[in-house]
Design an enzyme around this catalytic site. Structure first.
Site, PDB file in Angstrom:
ATOM      1  N   TYR A  51      23.947  -9.815   3.407  1.00 41.12           N
ATOM      2  CA  TYR A  51      23.186  -8.646   3.876  1.00 41.12           C
ATOM      3  C   TYR A  51      23.501  -7.441   3.003  1.00 41.12           C
ATOM      4  CZ  TYR A  51      20.421  -9.345   8.064  1.00 41.12           C
ATOM      5  OH  TYR A  51      19.417  -9.679   8.923  1.00 41.12           O
ATOM      6  N   GLU A  53      21.687  -4.028   3.408  1.00 36.70           N
ATOM      7  CA  GLU A  53      20.808  -2.905   3.760  1.00 36.70           C
ATOM      8  C   GLU A  53      21.228  -1.649   3.005  1.00 36.70           C
ATOM      9  OE1 GLU A  53      20.427  -2.502   7.999  1.00 36.70           O
ATOM     10  OE2 GLU A  53      19.713  -4.563   8.181  1.00 36.70           O
ATOM     11  N   ASP A 197      -2.722  -1.067  -7.108  1.00 38.01           N
ATOM     12  CA  ASP A 197      -2.205  -2.362  -6.658  1.00 38.01           C
ATOM     13  C   ASP A 197      -2.509  -3.365  -7.765  1.00 38.01           C
ATOM     14  OD1 ASP A 197      -1.760  -4.837  -5.563  1.00 38.01           O
ATOM     15  OD2 ASP A 197      -2.581  -4.332  -3.599  1.00 38.01           O
ATOM     16  N   THR A 223       2.861  -7.572  -6.336  1.00 35.11           N
ATOM     17  CA  THR A 223       3.664  -8.744  -5.994  1.00 35.11           C
ATOM     18  C   THR A 223       4.291  -9.233  -7.293  1.00 35.11           C
ATOM     19  OG1 THR A 223       1.678 -10.105  -6.227  1.00 35.11           O
ATOM     20  CG2 THR A 223       2.321  -9.490  -3.988  1.00 35.11           C
ATOM     21  N   LYS A 226       2.382 -13.664  -8.973  1.00 32.57           N
ATOM     22  CA  LYS A 226       1.066 -14.086  -9.461  1.00 32.57           C
ATOM     23  C   LYS A 226       1.137 -14.216 -10.988  1.00 32.57           C
ATOM     24  CE  LYS A 226      -1.381 -12.277  -5.437  1.00 32.57           C
ATOM     25  NZ  LYS A 226      -0.575 -11.309  -4.694  1.00 32.57           N
ATOM     26  N   ARG A 232       8.185 -15.273  -4.836  1.00 28.71           N
ATOM     27  CA  ARG A 232       7.354 -14.516  -3.892  1.00 28.71           C
ATOM     28  C   ARG A 232       8.116 -13.269  -3.493  1.00 28.71           C
ATOM     29  NH1 ARG A 232       3.256 -18.022  -2.814  1.00 28.71           N
ATOM     30  NH2 ARG A 232       2.167 -16.404  -1.675  1.00 28.71           N
TER      31      ARG A 232
HETATM   32  N1  DSN Z   1      -3.425 -13.666  -0.952  1.00 27.83           N
HETATM   33  C1  DSN Z   1      -3.511 -12.968  -2.206  1.00 27.83           C
HETATM   34  C2  DSN Z   1      -4.552 -13.554  -3.080  1.00 27.83           C
HETATM   35  O1  DSN Z   1      -4.761 -14.755  -3.026  1.00 27.83           O
HETATM   36  O2  DSN Z   1      -5.171 -12.844  -3.843  1.00 27.83           O
HETATM   37  C3  DSN Z   1      -3.683 -11.534  -2.016  1.00 27.83           C
HETATM   38  O3  DSN Z   1      -2.756 -11.062  -1.120  1.00 27.83           O
END
Ligand code: DSN
Length: 417
Positions: A51, A53, A197, A223, A226, A232
């Protein structure tokens, strides 16, 4: 897997089955990727036991001698890779990261402007079923019917009319370059915070294959799993001290408890990998592959939203092919071509049975596939969709699946093979 196989053979077998599925499939979902063995290793470590925090140097638990160094490393790598002054690597994923942006700059009921979900935005950009659409006042922009591209005149008009406190640009089904400079100029004009974003395109931005929002957006949200090819997770970035302080407070203690340290470590690894020259080559190949695939599909009569792509993603309106997105995606999946069904702009059909499919090239490019393979994939997609439209697809699906297996066997899956 030794001990997992002993302790829980049922689960171990399921994970093995998913490994096989990922290896045997041409993965075309544009928000997915294959992480490296190094990223996978960092994820499965004892860091999950701790942990932490707070932030490095200011925690609420003892025993942070190592964790502080790991988080600092991830932060420094994010700052260097994207060229920003501040980075927070603690958000659990994209939606919590975006919620933190609201928490940092808005009060409940304040106005947020984002791209409508059916036009390619994200749930957290103020869509009605999301907390961001329920607890804030959303204003939505879309794309032009004739071009399939964002209408910056409409964005400006809406911004002047509604005076949002926060504007989101970016989304989940935008096949074209995002004009961060134009968004920034509108945000400045109305006194809004601009949040870019870049979840979908972070790897392209890092690899120089898409313009960067740095210097234009006040806040950058992404994120890490991707095109950036990490675990993730998510990050928030900013240049000004004031914005960074607000974001940090919003992430912790505003919204989250302890950061997921195993994820933080894996993010650090992914950022290190993304800083290598090979990653620039990867990012540019992702785009070259998407263009080749788009060209093949367009040549075969597929109706591509906006007519093509500038990035990793292609949005296909299947109306002219006479099949819905869902049955097409299901048939393609059975043929070993993994896509997702998706609404298209001005879609007359329902989100769970929409007119389109969304595809992209991050995963196939990670496997080393190039333009020749993209043309083959486009041909297979055409064969399956055409057969489906004729109502007699079983034989074609079975044959394409055999051919897909032959292809995938020639391209190792990073992290697995
Ligand atoms: N779920 C993602 C996507 O597939 O684009 C976006 O959050």
């Amino acid at each position: 897997m030794g001990s997992l196989a002993n302790v829980d053979p049922q689960l171990a077998e399921l994970i093995k089955a998913e490994e096989r599925r990922q290896a045997d499939t041409v993965k075309l979902i544009p928000s997915e990727n294959y992480v490296s063995k190094a990223v996978l290793e960092a994820t499965g470590t004892v860091l999950t036991n701790k942990y932490s925090e707070g932030y490095p140097g200011k925690r609420y638990y003892e025993g942070q001698q190592v964790i502080d160094q790991i988080e600092t490393l991830a932060v420094e790598r994010a700052k260097a890779l994207f060229g920003v002054n501040h980075a927070n690597v603690q958000p659990y994923s994209g939606s919590p990261a975006n919620l933190a942006v609201y928490m940092a700059f808005l009060q409940p009921g304040d106005t947020v402007m984002g791209m409508g979900l059916p036009f390619g935005g994200h749930l957290t950009h103020g869509w009605s079923v999301s907390a961001t659409g329920k607890w804030f006042t959303p204003v939505r922009y879309g794309v032009r019917r004739d071009t399939g591209r964002i209408d910056m005149d409409e964005v400006r008009e809406l911004a002047l009319q509604h005076r949002p406190k926060l504007i989101f640009c970016g989304g989940t089904a935008i096949p074209r370059i995002i004009d961060f400079e134009a968004f920034a100029s509108i945000a400045r004009e109305v006194g809004a915070v601009l949040a870019a974003d870049i979840a979908h395109i972070a790897g392209l931005v890092a690899g120089g294959a898409h313009p960067s929002p740095v210097g234009h957006a006040d806040v950058i949200s992404t994120t890490t799993h991707k095109t950036l090819r990490g675990p993730r997770g998510a990050m928030l970035m900013a240049d000004s001290d004031e914005h960074a302080t607000a974001l940090n407070k919003a992430v912790f203690p505003g919204l989250q408890g302890g950061p997921h340290n195993h994820t933080t470590a894996a993010i650090a690894v992914a950022l290190h990998e993304a800083a290598q020259p090979e990653f620039r080559t990867y990012a540019h190949q992702v785009v070259a592959n998407a263009k080749a695939l788009a060209e093949e599909l367009a040549g075969r009569g597929f109706d591509l939203v906006s007519g093509g792509t500038d990035n990793h993603l292609i949005l296909i309106d299947l109306t002219s092919k006479g099949v819905g997105g869902k049955p097409a995606a299901q048939a393609l999946d059975r043929a070993g071509l993994e896509t997702n069904y998706n609404t298209v702009p001005f879609d007359p059909r329902k989100p769970f049975d929409p007119s389109g499919i969304r595809i992209g090239t991050p995963s196939v490019t990670s496997r080393g596939m190039g333009e020749a393979e993209m043309r083959q994939i486009g041909a297979w997609m055409d064969e399956v969709v055409t057969a489906l439209a004729k109502g007699d697809a079983e034989e074609v699906i079975a044959r394409v699946h055999r051919e897909v297996s032959e292809l995938t066997s020639q391209f190792p899956t990073p992290g697995l093979s």
